[in-house]
Design a protein around this motif. Structure first.
Motif, PDB file in Angstrom:
ATOM      1  N   ALA A   1      -6.966  11.181  -8.659  1.00 26.90           N
ATOM      2  CA  ALA A   1      -7.618  11.570  -7.411  1.00 26.90           C
ATOM      3  C   ALA A   1      -6.863  10.995  -6.227  1.00 26.90           C
ATOM      4  O   ALA A   1      -6.863   9.785  -5.990  1.00 26.90           O
ATOM      5  N   SER A   2      -6.171  11.870  -5.500  1.00 26.33           N
ATOM      6  CA  SER A   2      -5.464  11.483  -4.280  1.00 26.33           C
ATOM      7  C   SER A   2      -5.285  12.728  -3.432  1.00 26.33           C
ATOM      8  O   SER A   2      -5.479  13.851  -3.904  1.00 26.33           O
ATOM      9  N   ARG A   3      -4.908  12.542  -2.167  1.00 27.82           N
ATOM     10  CA  ARG A   3      -4.673  13.697  -1.300  1.00 27.82           C
ATOM     11  C   ARG A   3      -3.487  14.519  -1.777  1.00 27.82           C
ATOM     12  O   ARG A   3      -3.328  15.677  -1.410  1.00 27.82           O
ATOM     13  N   ALA A   4      -2.617  13.926  -2.611  1.00 26.22           N
ATOM     14  CA  ALA A   4      -1.425  14.624  -3.081  1.00 26.22           C
ATOM     15  C   ALA A   4      -1.716  15.528  -4.275  1.00 26.22           C
ATOM     16  O   ALA A   4      -0.843  16.247  -4.748  1.00 26.22           O
ATOM     17  N   ASN A   5      -2.969  15.514  -4.792  1.00 29.60           N
ATOM     18  CA  ASN A   5      -3.371  16.355  -5.922  1.00 29.60           C
ATOM     19  C   ASN A   5      -2.428  16.202  -7.112  1.00 29.60           C
ATOM     20  O   ASN A   5      -1.572  17.041  -7.361  1.00 29.60           O
ATOM     21  N   CYS A   6      -2.613  15.129  -7.837  1.00 28.20           N
ATOM     22  CA  CYS A   6      -1.699  14.764  -8.921  1.00 28.20           C
ATOM     23  C   CYS A   6      -2.388  14.817 -10.282  1.00 28.20           C
ATOM     24  O   CYS A   6      -3.607  14.706 -10.391  1.00 28.20           O
ATOM     25  N   ASP A   7      -1.575  14.962 -11.325  1.00 28.71           N
ATOM     26  CA  ASP A   7      -2.044  14.786 -12.691  1.00 28.71           C
ATOM     27  C   ASP A   7      -1.121  13.785 -13.378  1.00 28.71           C
ATOM     28  O   ASP A   7      -0.086  13.394 -12.838  1.00 28.71           O
ATOM     29  N   ILE A   8      -1.505  13.378 -14.589  1.00 27.98           N
ATOM     30  CA  ILE A   8      -0.774  12.320 -15.276  1.00 27.98           C
ATOM     31  C   ILE A   8      -0.446  12.762 -16.696  1.00 27.98           C
ATOM     32  O   ILE A   8      -1.251  13.420 -17.359  1.00 27.98           O
TER      33      ILE A   8
ATOM     34  N   GLN B   1       0.817  -1.201   0.000  1.00 23.50           N
ATOM     35  CA  GLN B   1       0.000   0.000   0.000  1.00 23.50           C
ATOM     36  C   GLN B   1       0.856   1.257   0.000  1.00 23.50           C
ATOM     37  O   GLN B   1       1.901   1.312   0.643  1.00 23.50           O
ATOM     38  N   ALA B   2       0.369   2.272  -0.711  1.00 22.92           N
ATOM     39  CA  ALA B   2       1.031   3.570  -0.698  1.00 22.92           C
ATOM     40  C   ALA B   2       0.630   4.317   0.570  1.00 22.92           C
ATOM     41  O   ALA B   2      -0.422   4.037   1.156  1.00 22.92           O
ATOM     42  N   PRO B   3       1.439   5.267   1.039  1.00 25.63           N
ATOM     43  CA  PRO B   3       1.028   6.102   2.168  1.00 25.63           C
ATOM     44  C   PRO B   3      -0.304   6.780   1.863  1.00 25.63           C
ATOM     45  O   PRO B   3      -0.618   7.067   0.701  1.00 25.63           O
ATOM     46  N   PHE B   4      -1.084   7.031   2.882  1.00 25.31           N
ATOM     47  CA  PHE B   4      -2.439   7.553   2.715  1.00 25.31           C
ATOM     48  C   PHE B   4      -2.495   8.774   1.809  1.00 25.31           C
ATOM     49  O   PHE B   4      -3.363   8.899   0.946  1.00 25.31           O
ATOM     50  N   THR B   5      -1.556   9.691   1.984  1.00 27.49           N
ATOM     51  CA  THR B   5      -1.574  10.933   1.208  1.00 27.49           C
ATOM     52  C   THR B   5      -1.408  10.673  -0.281  1.00 27.49           C
ATOM     53  O   THR B   5      -1.961  11.388  -1.111  1.00 27.49           O
ATOM     54  N   TYR B   6      -0.663   9.636  -0.643  1.00 27.65           N
ATOM     55  CA  TYR B   6      -0.364   9.364  -2.050  1.00 27.65           C
ATOM     56  C   TYR B   6      -1.242   8.260  -2.644  1.00 27.65           C
ATOM     57  O   TYR B   6      -1.119   7.953  -3.834  1.00 27.65           O
ATOM     58  N   ALA B   7      -2.088   7.661  -1.833  1.00 29.23           N
ATOM     59  CA  ALA B   7      -2.940   6.581  -2.326  1.00 29.23           C
ATOM     60  C   ALA B   7      -3.892   7.107  -3.400  1.00 29.23           C
ATOM     61  O   ALA B   7      -4.512   8.156  -3.245  1.00 29.23           O
ATOM     62  N   ILE B   8      -4.014   6.371  -4.498  1.00 32.07           N
ATOM     63  CA  ILE B   8      -4.844   6.788  -5.629  1.00 32.07           C
ATOM     64  C   ILE B   8      -6.211   6.125  -5.534  1.00 32.07           C
ATOM     65  O   ILE B   8      -6.320   4.921  -5.331  1.00 32.07           O
ATOM     66  N   GLN B   9      -7.265   6.942  -5.701  1.00 37.60           N
ATOM     67  CA  GLN B   9      -8.627   6.405  -5.685  1.00 37.60           C
ATOM     68  C   GLN B   9      -9.179   6.235  -7.104  1.00 37.60           C
ATOM     69  O   GLN B   9      -9.769   5.207  -7.427  1.00 37.60           O
ATOM     70  N   THR B  10      -9.009   7.245  -7.937  1.00 39.99           N
ATOM     71  CA  THR B  10      -9.513   7.178  -9.310  1.00 39.99           C
ATOM     72  C   THR B  10      -8.511   7.829 -10.253  1.00 39.99           C
ATOM     73  O   THR B  10      -7.644   8.616  -9.835  1.00 39.99           O
ATOM     74  N   LEU B  11      -8.662   7.503 -11.534  1.00 40.50           N
ATOM     75  CA  LEU B  11      -7.814   8.073 -12.581  1.00 40.50           C
ATOM     76  C   LEU B  11      -8.703   8.437 -13.763  1.00 40.50           C
ATOM     77  O   LEU B  11      -9.530   7.633 -14.207  1.00 40.50           O
ATOM     78  N   VAL B  12      -8.544   9.649 -14.254  1.00 38.07           N
ATOM     79  CA  VAL B  12      -9.250  10.104 -15.454  1.00 38.07           C
ATOM     80  C   VAL B  12      -8.201  10.560 -16.456  1.00 38.07           C
ATOM     81  O   VAL B  12      -7.341  11.386 -16.133  1.00 38.07           O
ATOM     82  N   ALA B  13      -8.247  10.015 -17.673  1.00 38.07           N
ATOM     83  CA  ALA B  13      -7.272  10.379 -18.701  1.00 38.07           C
ATOM     84  C   ALA B  13      -7.971  10.501 -20.048  1.00 38.07           C
ATOM     85  O   ALA B  13      -8.924   9.774 -20.335  1.00 38.07           O
TER      86      ALA B  13
END
Length: 774
Positions: free
Chosen positions: A434-441, A404-416
């Motif tokens: 979608a994660s607490r780290a606010n990421c894009d791909i 498992q990734a740390p909670f902040t970096y855990a990914i819930q959904t992906l939209v591309a």
């Protein structure tokens, strides 16, 4: 003197106002039959359904009693005059608004029998034109718009239609039976081929505006072949994609109907549109409705130049049906490599493997995503993906596969999305994670790995779940946890020993945390301590706090009103509406008078009116659990407690009053402006921390409202501070709150608020920064 206002209103005035509006939309009795006489008559009209045209008559008569109006609705398909449906209706008519509503006269729970169908008709009557307009709702169908004229040709047939023998075929109002076999006069070759050509136009399937091109050609026996071309983007003429249609054309009436072949997979509701409509030879236009979904309209005009080539474009019905170059979900199948970029943690290498099926309706997506987390955060994280393709984009849910990734970096959904558009094979994907780290791909297609997709996905899964990988990830997580505990202990010691950047003034009243712990909310303390930000006067709780403070001061401190004051009379009313929602007027519920300091009067009036205006929205928010009863009661209860603990002529009362007015005026507080309150030192509680601020929100607002930091300030700075304070309410202890508040710029903004920081609390506190920036 302490400026304030007096009132004869009860203490919880605005709570009463809000809840009084729960019953503000009061219904009135239905109109009596005398009011229904002007709508009496026989009306004729027609409406369109997927299978053709329905003609109808509506006989309306007044009725004594509460109902007020009865009717008989008789309908038949235009192509089958003998297939008659009759419905007895009952309802009411509101004369002032000229609105009517009718429903089938069938007892609740009774099943329709014979030629009776559940039916609701509602709309308006134009007495000048003798015309009805509105909607017809047939059980199991979408509403249908209609118009009907009194005394028209159709209405003359009403008597005959209602006397149809019981042996005649019976159909529901929305059904068109097969046309009866009858002789049709032969049409000329010119009439049969008049519709042939290429048309450009627009349609709005599911409310989404689209441009399209429609090629049509007729063949023997009224056969009509077509090719529908849509575009990407929707309203352009770029990246065309087409599919074939087949159907029929009636040369005598100009009506046509086209459908995609039944075996064609839809790939989403935007890509297969059937049509039913008519051709107008005078204008060269085809108009009608889409067969799919809600039957939205379309219109297209013939292009003379392109129409000249129609014979080569459609050589036969079979050639039209063979056309199918629509966007396919499988265009996004493949392996993609690149980066996941986060507000926290920066860029991280990523590999995304996707399988997208060309299944009906929406492409089914499965896949695997692997992200290489920074070593100081954790081990590589892998996710199993499932979801759907839609209009050139995928949306998938992520389920952890392996460590498992740390909670902040855990990914819930992906939209591309496919940057090439939905009609081309994807080479570049962009999207959000979608994660607490606010990421894009940001990923590019790897052709070599895409050629062996199954092997790549198997390798990703095996690497993530083999025992060695899991053991290494567990050891690394334990090491990081031990380091974090050590760093937190050192940080706690640093916070405990740190001196505040600014010291509290002796010229303002300060109260202990124990004093404020007795209050329900923090707003009253925020006003008293002068820690509020810009625009607080627009907050509903502030408006309640302000108005109730004004009223409470009159009740308890009337002798301390200033010489300059004025009377303000307020009225609470509610709307009156009939059973159809028509506005009938307002009814006065309550009237009261306040005497106010002239500085307070305009805000009191404005907030009172605003609270009444917002009442419905507040009640709605409570019903949706976005607000609670305490949001309304806390400010009232806190004002009551404040008046019980402070005297009318005290320095504390004066400080609160002045700051309350400054907040309404959107000015700096006494503390932020560096001003003095007489007698403050005597009323300040003993043994308080020396720092200027005790709460995080005060330090944050104070820093942004300081003129020295004006170039950092935005229109959302105060909202950002308030949002973070709410999120830190249970995740930041009192020592941390005091530490960050008393040197906000250096200790928080330049560390915790940055994308990267060595502060041991950064992983825990930074997610709130990103959440509140949204």
């Amino acid at each position: 003197m302490i400026p304030n206002c007096t009132t004869t209103a009860i203490p919880r005035l605005w709570i009463a106002v809000v809840f009084a509006l729960l019953v503000s939309a009061t219904s009135v009795p239905a109109q009596n039959s005398a009011a229904a006489t002007d709508i009496t008559g026989v009306y004729g009209g027609s409406y369109e359904v997927p299978n053709g045209t329905i003609q109808f008559t509506l006989l309306l008569t007044p009725q004594e009693g509460r109902a007020g109006l009865t009717g008989t609705f008789t309908s038949h398909p235009a192509s089958s005059p003998d297939a008659v449906t009759t419905n007895d209706l009952i309802g009411s008519y509101t004369a002032p608004a000229h609105r009517f509503q009718l429903r089938s006269n069938i007892t609740r729970g009774e099943a329709p029998t014979g030629n009776r169908t559940r039916l609701i008709i509602g709309g308006t009557f134009d007495p000048n034109a003798g015309q009805l307009a509105g909607t017809i709702l047939i059980a199991g169908n979408r509403p249908i718009n209609f118009q009907a004229i009194r005394g028209g040709t159709e209405s003359a047939k009403a008597g005959a239609l209602t006397e149809t023998p019981s042996a005649a075929p019976v159909e529901t109002p929305g059904t068109v039976p097969p046309a009866p076999q009858s002789a049709v006069p032969p049409q000329s070759a010119t009439a049969n081929t008049a519709i042939d050509g290429v048309y450009n136009g627009t349609c709005t399937p599911w409310g989404q505006s689209r441009t399209f091109q429609l090629a049509l050609r007729t063949f023997d026996n009224g056969t009509l072949a077509g090719i529908m071309t849509l575009y990407d983007p929707f309203t352009s003429h770029e990246k065309p994609h087409s599919y074939g249609l087949n159907g029929t054309f009636e040369a005598a009436t100009g009506k046509f109907r086209l459908q995609p072949p039944s075996g064609l997979s839809p790939f989403g509701r935007y890509f297969l549109l059937g049509l039913t409509g008519a051709f107008d030879p005078n204008t060269g236009k085809v108009t009608g409705t889409l067969v799919n979904g809600p039957h939205d309209p379309f219109e297209a005009t013939r292009d003379a130049a392109e129409s000249a080539n129609i014979a080569s474009l459609i050589t036969s019905p079979a050639s039209a049906l063979a056309t199918d170059d629509r966007p396919k979900p499988s265009y996004m199948t493949g392996v993609y490599t690149g980066f996941v970029g986060c507000a926290m943690g920066g860029k991280m290498k990523a590999k995304l493997s996707l399988k997208v099926e060309d299944s009906p309706n929406y492409g089914v997506v499965t896949g695997i995503l692997t992200v290489d987390l920074p070593a100081d955060v954790g081990s590589p994280a892998t996710y199993k993906l499932t979801g759907n393709w839609h209009l050139g984009s995928i949306r998938v849910d992520a389920m952890n596969l392996g460590a498992q990734a740390p909670f902040t970096y855990a990914i819930q959904t992906l939209v591309a999305r496919n940057t090439e558009g939905m009609g081309a094979i994807a080479t570049h994907l962009l999207g959000d994670v979608a994660s607490r780290a606010n990421c894009d791909i940001d990923l590019l297609r790897d052709e070599a790995q895409s050629a062996r997709l199954d092997d790549v996905m198997a390798a990703q899964s095996e690497e993530a779940t083999n025992p060695e990988t899991l053991a290494n990830a567990a050891a690394h997580a334990k090491e990081l946890q031990e380091k974090a505990v050590t760093a937190q202990k050192e940080q706690a010691a640093t916070i405990k020993a740190a001196a505040p950047k600014e010291f509290a003034s002796k010229d303002v009243v300060r109260k202990s945390r124990e004093y404020w712990d007795g209050f329900h909310g923090d707003l009253i303390r925020e006003i008293f301590d002068g820690g509020f930000g810009d625009g607080i006067g627009d907050d509903t709780q502030f408006e309640i706090l302000f108005t109730h403070y004004v009223e409470a001061f009159d009740r308890d401190c009337k002798a301390h009103l200033p010489a300059k004051h004025e009377s303000v009379t307020m009225t609470q009313s509610k709307e009156m509406r009939d059973i159809y929602g028509n506005y009938l007027g307002r009814e006065t519920v309550k009237t009261w008078t306040v005497e106010c300091d002239s500085r307070f009067a305009p805000y009191y009036k404005a907030y009172a009116l605003e609270l009444v205006r917002r009442a419905t929205a507040i009640v709605g928010a409570m019903a949706m659990h976005r607000a609670s009863m305490s949001d309304l009661t806390d400010p009232v209860e806190d004002i009551e407690r404040f008046f019980k603990t402070q005297k009318c002529d005290s320095a504390a009362m004066h400080q609160f009053t002045e700051n309350l007015l400054r907040a309404a005026e959107d000015r700096l507080s006494l503390q932020q402006a560096g001003e003095k309150v007489a007698g403050a030192e005597k009323e300040t509680d003993p043994n308080l921390p020396p720092g200027k601020y005790t709460r995080f929100v005060d330090g944050c607002n104070g820093w942004y409202r300081d003129p020295k930091n004006a170039h950092y300030k935005t229109g959302q700075s105060s909202a950002w501070c308030q949002c973070m304070a709410e999120k830190y309410r249970f995740s930041m202890n009192r020592d941390e709150e005091y530490y960050y508040a008393n040197d906000f710029g250096n200790r928080f903004r330049n560390t915790i608020a940055q994308p990267h920081s060595t502060d041991p609390s950064w992983n825990r506190l930074h997610p709130a920064v990103e959440d509140c920036r949204q």
